[in-house]
Enzyme design. Structure first.
Site, PDB file in Angstrom:
ATOM      1  N   TYR A 101       4.221  13.836 -39.319  1.00 48.27           N
ATOM      2  CA  TYR A 101       3.919  13.253 -38.009  1.00 48.27           C
ATOM      3  C   TYR A 101       2.405  13.038 -37.892  1.00 48.27           C
ATOM      4  CZ  TYR A 101       3.130  12.996 -32.971  1.00 48.27           C
ATOM      5  OH  TYR A 101       2.722  12.592 -31.728  1.00 48.27           O
ATOM      6  N   GLU A 189       1.248   6.330 -32.731  1.00 47.11           N
ATOM      7  CA  GLU A 189       2.019   7.459 -33.261  1.00 47.11           C
ATOM      8  C   GLU A 189       2.882   7.009 -34.437  1.00 47.11           C
ATOM      9  OE1 GLU A 189       4.378  10.608 -30.703  1.00 47.11           O
ATOM     10  OE2 GLU A 189       5.775   9.082 -31.405  1.00 47.11           O
TER      11      GLU A 189
END
Ligand code: GDP
Ligand code: MN
Length: 383
Positions: A101, A189
């Site tokens: 992530y 993101e």
């Protein structure tokens, strides 16, 4: 403005962030044609602006045209948490060794940028934050200093990414930060950021929120508009050039100045009502602007009463009152209207409003009383 995944990936590409080759499709036939071009195996991905598409069945691997046909047919029209799928993104499927992530966002409280990296990607990051907060490495970045390679490497090391992913991840982080800053985003993101079995790192998903206040220096953002999912009330307000934010309540709100509009929402809440919107008509209150504002609120079926809260400064009370009266001559309003007019020449303004007073249009001298009356007229319980 939130981008769809495929738009976010286009945006990433401009900054050199590696993504899988692919194309969009709005029909099953287009999906097959795109898959043939991209090369099997492919992933068929629902394009909706909500996370958790994978879990909802909106992301499927396909090895051949038949499978693409089946999955595309199932996913198009699918409802994913209230978002209906109208478009697919078909990309060449990647082999995944690890899912990570990475994100950059603005930490408003700290007045700094915040970078986050985790070796626990692919899953809901909020869940990781709750269950295993230590698994997310965080770095506050001073926007005047930026993020250099050394700092990016520190973040990658702290997150414990696999050593073979380090160089690729550092490179992507530096580019992602440039995308965030130069691309004028509020959020970038990548979840998952993947490591492939042959040691390459790239973005498998993209979430990008652009900062609308920077739109003036990005004419190229126009291509992202059109498909944008806008609340129909917000779409109309934008067309009319109004500062409008749709909310869920039943008291429509019009105020001059953002501060007053926010306070008006607060006061309505305080007396037990629920604001249906935030709407700032700016400094003036001409008949035209007022008519536009009323028209937008009028399209909101949940609105049962309207509260117009104006504090005259440079704009004088009688101008505002005349504007409201003229606007009411132009638009037929479904809901009763309560006005609180104060400030410069308030008395003159109230006199004009008094001449038009009825059970559909009334003026009260204070904000709290007007908020109460509007809430009552809307059928709400006041306190
Ligand atoms: P989200 O569920 O909305 O976040 O959608 P993502 O694009 O993140 O995809 C969800 C999951 O689908 C990923 O975490 C992967 O596990 C899987 N996935 C997506 N693309 C691929 C791919 O190219 N190959 C493989 N094997 N899995 C994929
Ligand atoms: Mn994802």
């Amino acid at each position: 403005m939130d981008l769809f995944e495929y738009q976010g990936k286009q945006y990433f590409s401009r900054f050199g962030i590696p993504v899988s080759p692919g194309g969009v499709a709005d029909t099953v036939d287009e999906a097959v044609a795109t898959a043939e071009k991209v090369g099997y195996p492919v992933v068929v991905k629902a394009q909706v602006q909500v996370g958790g598409r994978g879990k909802a069945g909106g992301i499927k691997l396909a090895d051949n045209a038949d499978e693409v046909r089946t999955h595309a047919g199932n996913i198009l029209g699918m409802d994913i948490r209230g978002h209906v799928v109208k478009r697919l993104w078909i990309e060449h499927a990647s082999d995944i060794a690890k899912e990570y992530y990475a994100s950059f966002t603005l930490d408003r409280a700290a007045k700094l940028h915040l970078g986050m990296v985790s070796a626990k990607g692919g899953v809901d990051i909020e869940q990781v934050a709750e269950e295993d907060p230590g698994a997310i490495a965080r770095l506050h970045i001073d926007p005047t200093q930026g993020l250099d390679e050394a700092a990016a490497r520190g973040l990658v090391e702290e997150a414990n990414l696999d050593p073979e992913a380090a160089d690729g991840a550092v490179d992507i982080l530096v580019k992602l930060y440039r995308c965030f800053v130069e691309g004028d985003a509020d959020l970038v993101e990548i979840n998952p950021l993947i490591l492939t079995p042959d040691g390459r790192v790239h973005a498998l998903d993209a979430k990008v929120t652009l900062d609308d206040n920077a739109a003036f220096r990005h004419p190229e953002w126009d291509e992202f508009r059109g498909l944008e999912v806008l609340d129909p009330r917000e779409a109309l307000a934008r067309q009319k050039g109004l500062q409008y934010v749709g909310l869920d309540g039943f008291v429509g709100i019009i105020a001059n100045g953002a501060g007053l509009a926010m306070s008006t929402c607060d006061v309505v809440e305080q007396v037990g009502g629920k604001p249906a919107n935030f709407l700032d008509i700016g400094g003036g209150a001409s008949a035209e602007v007022m008519a536009n504002a009323l028209e937008v609120i009028n399209t909101d079926e949940k609105v049962k009463a309207i509260f117009i809260n104006i504090f005259g400064g440079i704009t004088r009370g009688e101008e505002v009152a005349n504007g409201i009266v003229a606007a009411l001559g132009r638009v037929e309003i479904r809901s009763p209207i309560v006005i609180r007019l104060d400030g410069t020449n308030a008395d003159e303004g109230r006199k004009i409003l008094a001449e038009h007073e009825s059970d559909r249009l009334m003026s009260l001298p204070t904000m709290i009383d007007a908020a109460r009356r509007a809430t009552e007229l809307a059928g709400g319980k006041t306190r």
